[in-house]
Design a protein around this motif. Structure first.
Motif, PDB file in Angstrom:
ATOM      1  N   LYS A 178       0.829  -1.193   0.000  1.00  0.00           N
ATOM      2  CA  LYS A 178       0.000   0.000   0.000  1.00  0.00           C
ATOM      3  C   LYS A 178       0.865   1.244   0.000  1.00  0.00           C
ATOM      4  N   ILE A 179       0.245   2.333  -0.364  1.00  0.00           N
ATOM      5  CA  ILE A 179       0.861   3.655  -0.340  1.00  0.00           C
ATOM      6  C   ILE A 179       0.128   4.437   0.741  1.00  0.00           C
ATOM      7  N   LEU A 180       0.879   5.040   1.650  1.00  0.00           N
ATOM      8  CA  LEU A 180       0.290   5.886   2.684  1.00  0.00           C
ATOM      9  C   LEU A 180       0.532   7.333   2.300  1.00  0.00           C
ATOM     10  N   GLU A 181      -0.533   8.121   2.237  1.00  0.00           N
ATOM     11  CA  GLU A 181      -0.430   9.561   1.998  1.00  0.00           C
ATOM     12  C   GLU A 181      -0.810  10.239   3.301  1.00  0.00           C
ATOM     13  N   VAL A 182       0.176  10.858   3.966  1.00  0.00           N
ATOM     14  CA  VAL A 182      -0.036  11.423   5.297  1.00  0.00           C
ATOM     15  C   VAL A 182       0.072  12.941   5.206  1.00  0.00           C
ATOM     16  N   ASP A 183      -0.988  13.616   5.647  1.00  0.00           N
ATOM     17  CA  ASP A 183      -1.024  15.076   5.602  1.00  0.00           C
ATOM     18  C   ASP A 183      -0.143  15.675   6.697  1.00  0.00           C
ATOM     19  N   ALA A 184       0.505  16.796   6.381  1.00  0.00           N
ATOM     20  CA  ALA A 184       1.389  17.485   7.322  1.00  0.00           C
ATOM     21  C   ALA A 184       0.680  17.738   8.644  1.00  0.00           C
ATOM     22  N   GLY A 185       1.413  17.504   9.744  1.00  0.00           N
ATOM     23  CA  GLY A 185       0.886  17.748  11.073  1.00  0.00           C
ATOM     24  C   GLY A 185       0.126  16.582  11.672  1.00  0.00           C
ATOM     25  N   HIS A 186      -0.130  15.540  10.891  1.00  0.00           N
ATOM     26  CA  HIS A 186      -0.876  14.395  11.397  1.00  0.00           C
ATOM     27  C   HIS A 186       0.063  13.303  11.905  1.00  0.00           C
ATOM     28  N   VAL A 187      -0.470  12.502  12.835  1.00  0.00           N
ATOM     29  CA  VAL A 187       0.303  11.460  13.497  1.00  0.00           C
ATOM     30  C   VAL A 187      -0.477  10.155  13.428  1.00  0.00           C
ATOM     31  N   HIS A 191       5.887   1.436  17.192  1.00  0.00           N
ATOM     32  CA  HIS A 191       6.272   2.472  16.239  1.00  0.00           C
ATOM     33  C   HIS A 191       5.155   3.486  16.020  1.00  0.00           C
ATOM     34  N   ARG A 192       5.577   4.656  15.511  1.00  0.00           N
ATOM     35  CA  ARG A 192       4.657   5.752  15.201  1.00  0.00           C
ATOM     36  C   ARG A 192       5.324   6.660  14.172  1.00  0.00           C
ATOM     37  N   MET A 193       4.510   7.283  13.320  1.00  0.00           N
ATOM     38  CA  MET A 193       5.008   8.238  12.329  1.00  0.00           C
ATOM     39  C   MET A 193       4.246   9.544  12.467  1.00  0.00           C
ATOM     40  N   GLU A 194       4.980  10.651  12.375  1.00  0.00           N
ATOM     41  CA  GLU A 194       4.389  11.985  12.413  1.00  0.00           C
ATOM     42  C   GLU A 194       4.864  12.745  11.182  1.00  0.00           C
ATOM     43  N   ALA A 195       3.925  13.262  10.396  1.00  0.00           N
ATOM     44  CA  ALA A 195       4.276  13.974   9.167  1.00  0.00           C
ATOM     45  C   ALA A 195       4.657  15.423   9.479  1.00  0.00           C
ATOM     46  N   LEU A 196       5.908  15.774   9.222  1.00  0.00           N
ATOM     47  CA  LEU A 196       6.371  17.151   9.363  1.00  0.00           C
ATOM     48  C   LEU A 196       6.027  17.951   8.115  1.00  0.00           C
ATOM     49  N   GLU A 197       5.845  17.249   7.005  1.00  0.00           N
ATOM     50  CA  GLU A 197       5.394  17.798   5.719  1.00  0.00           C
ATOM     51  C   GLU A 197       4.439  16.765   5.129  1.00  0.00           C
ATOM     52  N   ASP A 198       3.656  17.146   4.112  1.00  0.00           N
ATOM     53  CA  ASP A 198       2.889  16.145   3.386  1.00  0.00           C
ATOM     54  C   ASP A 198       3.858  15.059   2.948  1.00  0.00           C
ATOM     55  N   SER A 199       3.521  13.800   3.200  1.00  0.00           N
ATOM     56  CA  SER A 199       4.458  12.704   2.971  1.00  0.00           C
ATOM     57  C   SER A 199       3.784  11.530   2.276  1.00  0.00           C
ATOM     58  N   VAL A 200       4.588  10.797   1.494  1.00  0.00           N
ATOM     59  CA  VAL A 200       4.118   9.587   0.816  1.00  0.00           C
ATOM     60  C   VAL A 200       5.070   8.458   1.175  1.00  0.00           C
ATOM     61  N   ILE A 201       4.484   7.338   1.643  1.00  0.00           N
ATOM     62  CA  ILE A 201       5.242   6.174   2.092  1.00  0.00           C
ATOM     63  C   ILE A 201       4.813   4.969   1.271  1.00  0.00           C
ATOM     64  N   LEU A 202       5.766   4.207   0.789  1.00  0.00           N
ATOM     65  CA  LEU A 202       5.483   2.934   0.143  1.00  0.00           C
ATOM     66  C   LEU A 202       5.699   1.848   1.192  1.00  0.00           C
ATOM     67  N   GLU A 203       4.671   1.034   1.424  1.00  0.00           N
ATOM     68  CA  GLU A 203       4.763  -0.011   2.437  1.00  0.00           C
ATOM     69  C   GLU A 203       4.533  -1.375   1.805  1.00  0.00           C
TER      70      GLU A 203
END
Length: 127
Positions: free
Chosen positions: A41-50, A95-107
């Motif tokens: 999957k691809i995760l699209e995480v908006d800036a400021g979200h955790v 684990h945890r991820m916090e987006a400092l900018e709009d981010s795209v992750i390939l998982e």
């Protein structure tokens, strides 16, 4: 952030998740594969979200930060995650991820989907 446009409800059928897009409080997931051997999957995480502070009982995840910038917590270590870097998360690791900018992750992960243990969640979904 550029968004993928294909629409689907990402339903699970016969133990498998159909390819599609699933909206999340932090952005969205774009499922592209789920077989008996792996899930992708691809995760699209908006800036400021955790995302949730979580662990998996069986699932092993490998993630590549494609774009953006994130703060990543893995057990007791916190580091800044930059594009091109890969993180491997064996089962049992918190684990945890916090987006400092709009981010795209390939998982890509092992295929287990139902072993998530949420320890904390800003969106009211903790176990």
């Amino acid at each position: 952030m550029e968004r993928y446009t294909e629409q689907s409800d990402g339903r699970e059928q016969a133990g498998r998740r159909e390819p599609g897009i699933v909206d999340k409080p932090w952005g969205r997931e774009v499922w592209y594969a789920h077989t008996g051997r792996y899930a992708g999957k691809i995760l699209e995480v908006d800036a400021g979200h955790v995302l949730s502070l979580q662990k998996h009982l069986v699932k092993h995840e490998t993630m590549l930060l494609q774009s953006g910038r994130m703060r990543f917590t893995l057990n007791d270590e916190v580091f800044e995650w930059r594009p091109g870097e890969v993180v491997s998360i064996p089962p049992g690791n918190v684990h945890r991820m916090e987006a400092l900018e709009d981010s795209v992750i390939l998982e890509v992960s092992t295929p287990e989907l139902d072993d998530l243990v949420r320890l904390e969640d800003r969106y009211g979904r903790a176990d």
